[in-house]
Motif scaffolding. Structure first.
Motif, PDB file in Angstrom:
ATOM      1  N   ARG A 206      45.857  98.719 140.104  1.00 47.51           N
ATOM      2  CA  ARG A 206      46.478  98.727 141.426  1.00 47.51           C
ATOM      3  C   ARG A 206      47.935  99.150 141.405  1.00 47.51           C
ATOM      4  N   ASP A 207      48.426  99.703 140.308  1.00 49.32           N
ATOM      5  CA  ASP A 207      49.840 100.073 140.257  1.00 49.32           C
ATOM      6  C   ASP A 207      50.013 101.422 139.573  1.00 49.32           C
ATOM      7  N   ALA A 208      49.186 102.399 139.966  1.00 51.13           N
ATOM      8  CA  ALA A 208      49.206 103.704 139.320  1.00 51.13           C
ATOM      9  C   ALA A 208      50.398 104.533 139.779  1.00 51.13           C
ATOM     10  N   ASP A 209      50.907 105.358 138.885  1.00 54.35           N
ATOM     11  CA  ASP A 209      51.950 106.322 139.235  1.00 54.35           C
ATOM     12  C   ASP A 209      51.363 107.519 139.980  1.00 54.35           C
ATOM     13  N   VAL A 210      50.143 107.912 139.566  1.00 53.65           N
ATOM     14  CA  VAL A 210      49.449 109.057 140.166  1.00 53.65           C
ATOM     15  C   VAL A 210      47.978 108.697 140.297  1.00 53.65           C
ATOM     16  N   VAL A 211      47.390 109.036 141.449  1.00 58.69           N
ATOM     17  CA  VAL A 211      45.957 108.835 141.663  1.00 58.69           C
ATOM     18  C   VAL A 211      45.357 110.169 142.097  1.00 58.69           C
ATOM     19  N   LEU A 212      44.230 110.522 141.499  1.00 56.45           N
ATOM     20  CA  LEU A 212      43.503 111.724 141.900  1.00 56.45           C
ATOM     21  C   LEU A 212      42.127 111.311 142.391  1.00 56.45           C
ATOM     22  N   HIS A 213      41.767 111.743 143.602  1.00 54.69           N
ATOM     23  CA  HIS A 213      40.497 111.334 144.197  1.00 54.69           C
ATOM     24  C   HIS A 213      39.503 112.480 144.169  1.00 54.69           C
ATOM     25  N   ALA A 214      38.310 112.236 143.582  1.00 55.63           N
ATOM     26  CA  ALA A 214      37.300 113.283 143.456  1.00 55.63           C
ATOM     27  C   ALA A 214      35.892 112.746 143.695  1.00 55.63           C
ATOM     28  N   SER A 215      35.762 111.690 144.506  1.00 56.27           N
ATOM     29  CA  SER A 215      34.434 111.115 144.730  1.00 56.27           C
ATOM     30  C   SER A 215      33.720 111.690 145.941  1.00 56.27           C
ATOM     31  N   ALA A 216      34.431 112.424 146.799  1.00 51.66           N
ATOM     32  CA  ALA A 216      33.862 113.007 148.028  1.00 51.66           C
ATOM     33  C   ALA A 216      33.279 111.939 148.951  1.00 51.66           C
ATOM     34  N   SER A 217      33.899 110.764 148.980  1.00 54.02           N
ATOM     35  CA  SER A 217      33.428 109.702 149.869  1.00 54.02           C
ATOM     36  C   SER A 217      34.617 108.985 150.488  1.00 54.02           C
TER      37      SER A 217
END
Length: 335
Positions: A206-217
């Protein structure tokens, strides 16, 4: 002239067409234009994008931007589509004849293309793994868009092919802590072999510097936002076609000053665009694939081209098992 799914005339090359209603058909290939003739070995299927094409869900506003090189037909279908072909050059410039190449071309047994559209494979890169080149471009572009760097805490939500590719790149950053978040626990072993950790959505960092979203939902996007630390960036890699997606921008979204960034492979990321051409980026993607044999794990479904009309639609269905899909062409046998 239309060929049957059982082969058509002797020696006649066939192409795969999406009808836009959930069906696939094999038709006689038109031949195409260009000084080089390529006989296909295999071609990669982009599960998310080609599912939308299969179902006729490419929005009209995107018909022009979504056209693949050497595409025939028009959306919503029938349309000859695809963009991850690997084959051997049979005719063309002397320096290319006999070489294996990658080409942004639809699924078909043989095709003609300009020599400038062909990308020779690096020494030692297997043809099957090379079909991931377009997906690797997407992953590389997204990593550039994210601004991720050494020692960052990086979360990738969605452990499909593109998500695992971007995780594999992020895991090579010095000191980076990378975690893949997915609802499918069976993807843990693949993520870990690529150098990333793994978590279910309920246990995600819950404390990421960078998040990449690739779930398509929508659920995955909500998870991605919840994983971001204060003033962190969330890169949206998924393309949802004609679907509207709920984005949870209430609660602490504004107070935490999160950044939601779109990433799309159609153009080189702005941070690299002054110096990088699309051709240079694709060459880099092929070299990255050649350097990482563990990426073979991402291709776990092989469909003979002649069986595609029967076997491809169920493999593209939402929730279908498997990661990467490759079509194999019986006219070529790789040594």
């Amino acid at each position: 002239m239309q060929a049957s799914d059982n082969g058509g005339e002797a020696g006649e090359a066939r192409s795969l067409w999406y009808l836009g209603d959930g069906r696939v058909e094999l038709r006689a290939a038109s031949g195409g234009d260009g000084e080089a003739c390529v006989r296909s070995i295999c071609s990669g299927v982009s599960r998310g994008t080609e599912r939308l094409v299969l179902e006729g869900r490419v929005p009209e506003s995107e018909w022009r931007r979504m056209r693949a090189p050497r595409q025939e037909g028009e959306f919503p279908g029938p349309v000859k589509y695809g963009y991850a072909a690997v084959g051997v050059v049979e005719e063309g410039p002397r320096e290319l004849v006999g070489r294996r190449v990658f080409c942004l071309n639809p699924h078909e047994e043989a095709f003609r293309a300009p020599a400038s559209a062909l990308h020779p494979l690096p020494e030692g890169l297997p043809s099957r793994r090379a079909t991931l080149a377009a997906n690797m471009e997407t992953a590389l572009n997204a990593l550039w868009d994210s601004g991720a760097g050494a020692c960052d805490r990086i979360v990738v939500v969605g452990g499909g092919v593109v998500g695992l590719l971007v995780a594999s790149l992020a895991a090579r950053l010095p000191g980076a802590e990378v975690v893949v978040v997915d609802v499918e626990p069976g993807r843990r072993s693949v993520a870990e072999r690529l150098g990333a950790g793994f978590a279910s959505p309920g246990d995600a960092p819950r404390d990421a510097d960078v998040v990449l979203h690739a779930s398509a939902s929508a659920a995955g996007l909500a998870t991605a936002l919840s994983c971001a630390g204060e003033e962190a960036s969330v890169v949206e890699m998924s393309w949802h076609g004609s679907d509207d997606v709920a984005v949870p921008l209430g609660r602490a979204f504004h107070a935490r000053r999160l950044k939601l960034i779109s990433s799309q492979v159609g153009q080189v990321a702005p941070s690299r665009r002054p110096r990088w051409s699309s051709r240079r980026r694709l060459a880099a993607a092929l070299e990255l694939l050649a350097a990482e044999p563990r990426l073979d794990d991402l291709i776990d479904v092989e469909i003979p081209f002649e069986d595609a009309s029967r076997d491809l639609p169920p493999r593209l269905a939402a929730g279908a098992p498997g990661l990467g899909i490759v079509l194999s062409y019986t006219s070529m046998r790789e040594v």
